[in-house]
Design an enzyme around this catalytic site. Sequence first.
Site, PDB file in Angstrom:
ATOM      1  N   HIS A 276      47.911  44.697  45.276  1.00 48.81           N
ATOM      2  CA  HIS A 276      46.609  44.088  45.002  1.00 48.81           C
ATOM      3  C   HIS A 276      45.993  43.546  46.309  1.00 48.81           C
ATOM      4  CE1 HIS A 276      43.722  41.347  42.904  1.00 48.81           C
ATOM      5  NE2 HIS A 276      43.992  40.589  43.942  1.00 48.81           N
ATOM      6  N   GLU A 277      46.807  42.861  47.101  1.00 52.26           N
ATOM      7  CA  GLU A 277      46.296  42.312  48.374  1.00 52.26           C
ATOM      8  C   GLU A 277      45.897  43.431  49.335  1.00 52.26           C
ATOM      9  OE1 GLU A 277      45.537  39.085  49.122  1.00 52.26           O
ATOM     10  OE2 GLU A 277      46.029  38.855  47.022  1.00 52.26           O
ATOM     11  N   HIS A 280      42.500  44.602  48.607  1.00 54.25           N
ATOM     12  CA  HIS A 280      41.421  43.818  49.238  1.00 54.25           C
ATOM     13  C   HIS A 280      41.147  44.313  50.649  1.00 54.25           C
ATOM     14  CE1 HIS A 280      40.650  40.941  46.160  1.00 54.25           C
ATOM     15  NE2 HIS A 280      41.853  40.400  46.186  1.00 54.25           N
ATOM     16  N   GLU A 354      38.130  41.219  42.792  1.00 52.55           N
ATOM     17  CA  GLU A 354      39.449  41.076  42.166  1.00 52.55           C
ATOM     18  C   GLU A 354      39.722  42.248  41.216  1.00 52.55           C
ATOM     19  OE1 GLU A 354      41.716  39.123  43.154  1.00 52.55           O
ATOM     20  OE2 GLU A 354      40.353  38.073  44.495  1.00 52.55           O
TER      21      GLU A 354
HETATM   22 ZN   LIG Z   1      42.858  39.130  44.861  1.00 55.84          ZN
END
Ligand SMILES: [Zn+2]
Length: 411
Positions: A276-277, A280, A354
């Site tokens: 997930h990071e 980003h 997100e």
């Molecule tokens: Zn996040």
Amino acid sequence: MFTSIFLAALAAATLTRVWLAQRQIRHVRAHRDAVPGLFAGSIPLAAHQKAADYTVAKARLGVVDTLIDAAILLALTLGGVLQWLSDLWQRAFPPESIWHGTALILTVLLLRGLLGLPLSLYRIFVVEERFGFNRMTWKLFFVDLVKGLAVGTVLGVPLLLVVLWLMLAAGPLWWLYAWIVLAAYSVFLQMIYPAVVMPLFNKFSPLEDPALAGRIEGLLQRTGFRSRGLYVMDGSKRSSHGNAFFAGFGAAKRIVLFDTLVSRLQPAEVEAVLAHELGHYKLRHIVKGMVISWAFSFVLLLALGLLADKPWFHHGLGVDTVTLPIALLLFMLVMPEFTFFVQPLLSLFSRKNEYEADRYAAANADAAELVRALVKLYHDNSATLTPDPLHSAYYDSHPPAAMRIARLRTA
Ligand SMILES: [Zn+2]
């Protein structure tokens, strides 16, 4: 005239903050007695109720903070404290000088910091303590405070001096030069922060766990991400909150996991959270966020450039002495009451990112593992599963848990 505009903005922002907090408190309490269906098997009722009580306690503290801030702002401006401090420093320095401006600005920042101290102490040593999250000692708190002040001085004062010098010496386009300096400085800070500033507060050690390291290496290879090593940070020294973790990108792209995360999550869950990071990073959210903040500061500095030498701006905020540095200080103090109304847009942008990062994680790791990790983190952090929708839309950088999980399940 400007006094009325300022008072209207302050009243509107303060009332909105208090109203949103009251909504949050009411909503969370109304849903306190039943775990939402989606989490029925994974979060016990007692944990759900603890999360509700914790959320309510934080919202109440936020209301007190809002009211104190408004009172301080009024005292500084219309209450005449700023004028009084300015007169005091005029005995040492001429008013239209870098030194008068620097002394005044630092005095006000220090004063505000001191007045905010009791509430910070109450938050950590009473509220966080009561819910079992605090690991901070008094000694560590004051060591952090002194280090923070030192870092703030070393990194902040030279910037302040440059900006004030530009204001006083660079002519009518000073705000444009100041904006360029600020934008460049923000890049510089991003680069040195993980490598220079964070190690002053935390210890970073190479990731020992070979099973976890192996999984992460696999993920990095799949996604084509090159890093300069995997580190674990001792976040548990201050708080048991399982702050997901941060990845210290920049010149030295190091991946950093909080120890609280590594100890609580299974390797596959850590991998999903890290994916997930990486999302980003890969989807350029960090760069986009920076560009938005540059555009935002451009508009603000342009506004300040137009306002700074106008006597009505100073007089309207309770200050007789008209100087450019005082305009900068007034602007820094007052602007949050106006920009507060942009907050929902920034929150919206952040929540969109997100969802995108979740989708990236689902494509490059296991969505079900990310769901499991999220449930654990919500549980461990006592984050509410039932936020007030309006409060959440206004402030929250992350979508409500139920919505994230619902999307991940269909990913
Ligand atoms: Zn996040």
